[in-house]
Design a protein around this motif. Structure first.
Motif, mmCIF file in Angstrom:
data_model
loop_
_atom_site.group_PDB
_atom_site.id
_atom_site.type_symbol
_atom_site.label_atom_id
_atom_site.label_comp_id
_atom_site.label_asym_id
_atom_site.label_seq_id
_atom_site.Cartn_x
_atom_site.Cartn_y
_atom_site.Cartn_z
ATOM 1 N N ARG A 126 1.780 -1.116 4.806
ATOM 2 C CA ARG A 126 1.931 -2.388 4.087
ATOM 3 C C ARG A 126 2.786 -2.190 2.840
ATOM 4 O O ARG A 126 3.570 -3.036 2.485
ATOM 5 C CB ARG A 126 0.570 -2.935 3.688
ATOM 6 N N GLU A 170 -5.345 0.446 13.328
ATOM 7 C CA GLU A 170 -6.111 0.048 14.507
ATOM 8 C C GLU A 170 -6.520 1.333 15.206
ATOM 9 O O GLU A 170 -5.669 2.128 15.596
ATOM 10 C CB GLU A 170 -5.316 -0.833 15.458
ATOM 11 N N THR A 192 -0.797 2.791 13.124
ATOM 12 C CA THR A 192 -0.700 2.470 11.694
ATOM 13 C C THR A 192 0.480 1.544 11.448
ATOM 14 O O THR A 192 1.510 1.638 12.119
ATOM 15 C CB THR A 192 -0.536 3.741 10.832
ATOM 16 N N ASN A 193 0.306 0.663 10.488
ATOM 17 C CA ASN A 193 1.363 -0.248 10.070
ATOM 18 C C ASN A 193 1.378 -0.249 8.539
ATOM 19 O O ASN A 193 0.541 -0.911 7.921
ATOM 20 C CB ASN A 193 1.096 -1.646 10.623
ATOM 21 N N ASN A 215 -12.462 -5.976 4.998
ATOM 22 C CA ASN A 215 -11.152 -5.725 5.599
ATOM 23 C C ASN A 215 -11.257 -5.125 7.000
ATOM 24 O O ASN A 215 -10.237 -4.786 7.591
ATOM 25 C CB ASN A 215 -10.317 -4.793 4.719
ATOM 26 N N LYS A 248 -1.010 1.348 0.877
ATOM 27 C CA LYS A 248 -1.918 0.719 1.847
ATOM 28 C C LYS A 248 -1.257 0.590 3.210
ATOM 29 O O LYS A 248 -0.043 0.448 3.326
ATOM 30 C CB LYS A 248 -2.367 -0.653 1.359
ATOM 31 N N ASP A 274 -2.276 -0.951 7.452
ATOM 32 C CA ASP A 274 -3.217 -1.529 8.409
ATOM 33 C C ASP A 274 -3.409 -0.493 9.516
ATOM 34 O O ASP A 274 -2.434 0.113 9.982
ATOM 35 C CB ASP A 274 -2.673 -2.823 9.000
ATOM 36 N N GLY A 332 -10.270 -2.372 13.504
ATOM 37 C CA GLY A 332 -9.091 -2.710 12.721
ATOM 38 C C GLY A 332 -9.448 -2.708 11.246
ATOM 39 O O GLY A 332 -10.451 -3.306 10.844
ATOM 40 N N ILE A 333 -8.650 -2.019 10.469
ATOM 41 C CA ILE A 333 -8.878 -1.967 9.018
ATOM 42 C C ILE A 333 -7.595 -2.421 8.337
ATOM 43 O O ILE A 333 -6.550 -1.769 8.462
ATOM 44 C CB ILE A 333 -9.261 -0.548 8.551
ATOM 45 N N ALA A 334 -7.672 -3.535 7.632
ATOM 46 C CA ALA A 334 -6.515 -4.061 6.897
ATOM 47 C C ALA A 334 -6.473 -3.431 5.502
ATOM 48 O O ALA A 334 -7.516 -3.168 4.895
ATOM 49 C CB ALA A 334 -6.611 -5.578 6.782
ATOM 50 N N ASP A 335 -5.284 -3.188 5.029
ATOM 51 C CA ASP A 335 -5.065 -2.666 3.668
ATOM 52 C C ASP A 335 -5.833 -1.375 3.396
ATOM 53 O O ASP A 335 -6.413 -1.201 2.323
ATOM 54 C CB ASP A 335 -5.425 -3.725 2.615
ATOM 55 N N TYR A 336 -5.833 -0.467 4.359
ATOM 56 C CA TYR A 336 -6.511 0.820 4.160
ATOM 57 C C TYR A 336 -5.799 1.596 3.059
ATOM 58 O O TYR A 336 -4.577 1.804 3.121
ATOM 59 C CB TYR A 336 -6.532 1.629 5.459
#
Length: 138
Positions: A100, A108, A97-98, A21, A104, A106, A56-60
Motif C-alpha cells: 500500500r 491474503e 501481498t499488495n 482490518n 503497509k 494488504d 485477508g489483512i488490510a494495511d498490515y
C-alpha cells in the motif's frame, strides 16, 4: 471448520494488526463421506472436510511486524494445532501481498485444511447410518 475458527482467534490475539482490518472465510469446501470407525469406542468418522481458510489483512504494518514474523507464528500454530498434517510439507501456505505504501501492505493468506467430522453412538441421536443412531460431535 474448527481449525479455521481457531486460527482466526489466534491471529486476532497476536496484536500485529488492527483486528478490524482482518477478514476471513472458508473457500473450496469439499465433503468426503467416510463412515469408518475410530480408535474411540462407539465413535465414527462420518465425513472429512477439505477446505481452504482465507485470511485477508488490510494495511498490515510490515515494517513494524515483518511478514516473516507473522508467517513464523502461523507455521508454529499449524505445527502445534493441526495434527492431521503428517509432515509440515503436507499443505503449503500461500501468501499474496499488495504493498500500500512504504510501511503497509494488504495480505491474503490461503491455508488448506482437512478435518474429520465425527459422531458418537447414541440410541436417540438424530443421525442414522447403517441401522445405528449417532450424535454429531461439535
Amino acid at each position: 471448520m474448527i481449525k479455521h475458527a481457531a486460527l482466526v482467534s489466534f491471529l486476532m490475539h497476536l496484536d500485529y494488526f488492527d483486528a478490524g482490518n482482518m477478514d476471513s472465510f472458508v473457500d473450496d469446501l469439499t465433503v468426503i463421506p467416510a463412515g469408518r470407525g475410530t480408535d474411540a469406542a462407539g465413535q465414527i468418522v462420518v465425513c472429512e472436510m477439505e477446505y481452504t481458510g482465507v485470511y485477508g489483512i488490510a494495511d498490515y504494518p510490515h515494517v513494524q511486524y515483518p511478514v516473516q514474523r507473522l508467517l513464523a507464528q502461523i507455521s508454529a500454530w499449524l505445527l502445534d494445532h493441526d495434527t492431521d498434517r503428517t509432515t509440515p510439507f503436507d499443505f503449503s501456505v500461500n501468501v499474496e501481498t499488495n504493498p500500500r505504501d512504504d510501511s503497509k501492505a494488504d495480505l491474503e493468506i490461503r491455508i488448506p485444511f482437512r478435518e474429520a467430522v465425527t459422531a458418537s453412538a447414541d440410541a436417540g441421536g438424530e443421525l442414522a447410518l447403517a441401522g445405528e443412531h449417532y450424535d454429531v460431535n461439535a
